[in-house]
Design a protein around this motif. Structure first.
Motif, PDB file in Angstrom:
ATOM      1  N   LYS A  74      45.678  31.161  43.297  1.00 35.00           N
ATOM      2  CA  LYS A  74      44.923  30.832  44.502  1.00 35.00           C
ATOM      3  C   LYS A  74      44.007  29.667  44.127  1.00 35.00           C
ATOM      4  O   LYS A  74      42.997  29.859  43.446  1.00 35.00           O
ATOM      5  CB  LYS A  74      44.093  32.027  44.982  1.00 35.00           C
ATOM      6  CG  LYS A  74      44.870  33.047  45.791  1.00 35.00           C
ATOM      7  CD  LYS A  74      43.922  34.075  46.390  1.00 35.00           C
ATOM      8  CE  LYS A  74      44.679  35.099  47.220  1.00 35.00           C
ATOM      9  NZ  LYS A  74      43.762  36.133  47.774  1.00 35.00           N
ATOM     10  N   TYR A  75      44.411  28.488  44.545  1.00 39.52           N
ATOM     11  CA  TYR A  75      43.611  27.301  44.249  1.00 39.52           C
ATOM     12  C   TYR A  75      42.759  26.940  45.464  1.00 39.52           C
ATOM     13  O   TYR A  75      43.082  27.272  46.609  1.00 39.52           O
ATOM     14  CB  TYR A  75      44.496  26.124  43.836  1.00 39.52           C
ATOM     15  CG  TYR A  75      45.579  25.743  44.828  1.00 39.52           C
ATOM     16  CD1 TYR A  75      45.364  24.752  45.786  1.00 39.52           C
ATOM     17  CD2 TYR A  75      46.836  26.356  44.797  1.00 39.52           C
ATOM     18  CE1 TYR A  75      46.360  24.383  46.685  1.00 39.52           C
ATOM     19  CE2 TYR A  75      47.834  26.002  45.686  1.00 39.52           C
ATOM     20  CZ  TYR A  75      47.597  25.020  46.626  1.00 39.52           C
ATOM     21  OH  TYR A  75      48.586  24.665  47.523  1.00 39.52           O
ATOM     22  N   PRO A 112      38.913  30.686  43.432  1.00 28.85           N
ATOM     23  CA  PRO A 112      39.985  30.281  42.520  1.00 28.85           C
ATOM     24  C   PRO A 112      40.291  31.426  41.555  1.00 28.85           C
ATOM     25  O   PRO A 112      39.408  31.904  40.843  1.00 28.85           O
ATOM     26  CB  PRO A 112      39.410  29.058  41.806  1.00 28.85           C
ATOM     27  CG  PRO A 112      37.925  29.177  41.959  1.00 28.85           C
ATOM     28  CD  PRO A 112      37.692  29.887  43.260  1.00 28.85           C
ATOM     29  N   SER A 113      41.538  31.864  41.588  1.00 25.24           N
ATOM     30  CA  SER A 113      41.898  33.054  40.814  1.00 25.24           C
ATOM     31  C   SER A 113      43.399  33.069  40.575  1.00 25.24           C
ATOM     32  O   SER A 113      44.158  32.310  41.192  1.00 25.24           O
ATOM     33  CB  SER A 113      41.484  34.329  41.568  1.00 25.24           C
ATOM     34  OG  SER A 113      42.122  34.383  42.843  1.00 25.24           O
ATOM     35  N   ASP A 170      44.317  40.764  38.467  1.00 26.52           N
ATOM     36  CA  ASP A 170      43.628  39.734  39.237  1.00 26.52           C
ATOM     37  C   ASP A 170      42.477  39.198  38.394  1.00 26.52           C
ATOM     38  O   ASP A 170      41.604  39.968  37.964  1.00 26.52           O
ATOM     39  CB  ASP A 170      43.097  40.296  40.557  1.00 26.52           C
ATOM     40  CG  ASP A 170      44.209  40.537  41.564  1.00 26.52           C
ATOM     41  OD1 ASP A 170      45.029  39.618  41.771  1.00 26.52           O
ATOM     42  OD2 ASP A 170      44.270  41.637  42.143  1.00 26.52           O
ATOM     43  N   ILE A 171      42.487  37.900  38.169  1.00 27.10           N
ATOM     44  CA  ILE A 171      41.503  37.287  37.285  1.00 27.10           C
ATOM     45  C   ILE A 171      40.860  36.089  37.976  1.00 27.10           C
ATOM     46  O   ILE A 171      41.559  35.161  38.412  1.00 27.10           O
ATOM     47  CB  ILE A 171      42.154  36.830  35.962  1.00 27.10           C
ATOM     48  CG1 ILE A 171      42.796  38.018  35.244  1.00 27.10           C
ATOM     49  CG2 ILE A 171      41.134  36.139  35.070  1.00 27.10           C
ATOM     50  CD1 ILE A 171      43.617  37.633  34.038  1.00 27.10           C
ATOM     51  N   GLU A 213      42.771  24.890  34.862  1.00 24.51           N
ATOM     52  CA  GLU A 213      42.037  26.071  34.387  1.00 24.51           C
ATOM     53  C   GLU A 213      42.951  27.284  34.316  1.00 24.51           C
ATOM     54  O   GLU A 213      42.858  28.095  33.375  1.00 24.51           O
ATOM     55  CB  GLU A 213      40.838  26.343  35.290  1.00 24.51           C
ATOM     56  CG  GLU A 213      39.981  27.527  34.860  1.00 24.51           C
ATOM     57  CD  GLU A 213      39.246  27.309  33.544  1.00 24.51           C
ATOM     58  OE1 GLU A 213      38.587  28.261  33.079  1.00 24.51           O
ATOM     59  OE2 GLU A 213      39.329  26.197  32.967  1.00 24.51           O
ATOM     60  N   ALA A 214      43.858  27.420  35.284  1.00 23.34           N
ATOM     61  CA  ALA A 214      44.817  28.529  35.242  1.00 23.34           C
ATOM     62  C   ALA A 214      45.679  28.445  33.990  1.00 23.34           C
ATOM     63  O   ALA A 214      45.917  29.456  33.313  1.00 23.34           O
ATOM     64  CB  ALA A 214      45.693  28.511  36.492  1.00 23.34           C
TER      65      ALA A 214
END
Length: 266
Positions: free
Chosen positions: A89-90, A38-39, A10-11, A106-107
């Protein structure tokens, strides 16, 4: 930053703060109110690794995220094909239509930055989305910054157009408001944004989808075809909208087999 015992990573995105802010900025993350951090959650294959990866955008009408049956549930399916899955997750637009796309960009930057560490080919990262997440995925596939171009796109029952005649009204209002100007409507009507450089596509939906009209997918397929972009369109007789990984979808095995065959075709 490596997976331990093959557990997902998870980032959090945007270490230095997001480039685009919405009305939630500064509030506590609260998934019950659909205020998301956001991740990405990264699922890496155990053994067979093709070097391919997919960034997945769950649906939810730009109001929330269905990240289980339209996200995490797909991890094993792709792992067994040697493909890394990155579930995004946006953030919801909440006053800024640029926010969701900025999170996808970004992802992709983060995945490319860690590609060597994760055994991923930086030139073989695709984008995938369901429903409104399919709109976001197709937006990325038609509006990507040059250095972030996805290798392919996979769209399940996607919202494509902001044309009021065929759009999903809730997704449109949540993204661009109740009275958007024509330029904004055209900008996010992704069937109008296809060109010869748009990545190849796999599109799947049900004929009896009364949530998101089938014309969304048909218009997008036709635009891809007219620009000689390789595209595969699959319309199943039943299933409605939002089936994701649900066992209740009668054609689940069929669509998964056809998607796997398509992924092996290039």
């Amino acid at each position: 930053m490596q997976a331990q015992n093959n557990q997902p990573l998870d980032i959090a995105l945007w270490e230095n703060g997001p480039a685009e802010k919405n009305d939630d900025t500064g509030q506590s993350y609260d998934e019950s109110r659909h205020i998301y951090q956001p991740s990405i959650r990264v699922f890496l294959p155990k053994e067979q690794r093709t070097g391919r990866a997919i960034i997945l955008c769950p649906g939810g009408g730009y109001a929330m995220l269905a990240y289980d049956h339209e996200g995490y549930a797909y991890a094993d399916y792709f792992k067994h094909q040697g493909i890394a899955l990155i579930v995004l997750k946006y953030r919801m637009p909440h006053g800024n239509h640029r926010v969701p796309l900025s999170d996808v960009c970004e992802a992709m930057r983060v995945v490319k930055a860690h590609a060597g560490e994760w055994g991923i080919s930086p030139d073989d990262i695709g984008i995938m989305g369901f429903s409104a997440g399919g709109h976001l995925a197709s937006t990325f596939a038609t509006h990507y910054p040059t250095e972030l171009k996805p290798a392919f796109q996979i769209l399940f029952y996607p919202v494509i157009s902001m044309d009021s005649a065929i759009t999903h009204q809730g997704s449109r209002e949540n993204l661009i408001g109740k009275e958007p100007d024509h330029q904004l409507i055209d900008y996010y009507s992704n069937e109008k944004q296809v060109n010869n450089e748009t990545p190849r596509a796999f599109i799947a939906l049900s004929d009896n989808d009364y949530g998101v009209p089938v014309e969304n997918s048909i218009r997008y397929y036709m635009a891809l075809h007219q620009h000689r972009v390789p595209a595969s369109l699959h319309i199943y007789p039943t299933g409605g909208h939002g089936w994701g990984y649900n066992e209740s979808f009668r054609f689940k095995q069929a669509v998964h087999a056809e998607l796997a065959d398509w992924l092996r075709s290039f």
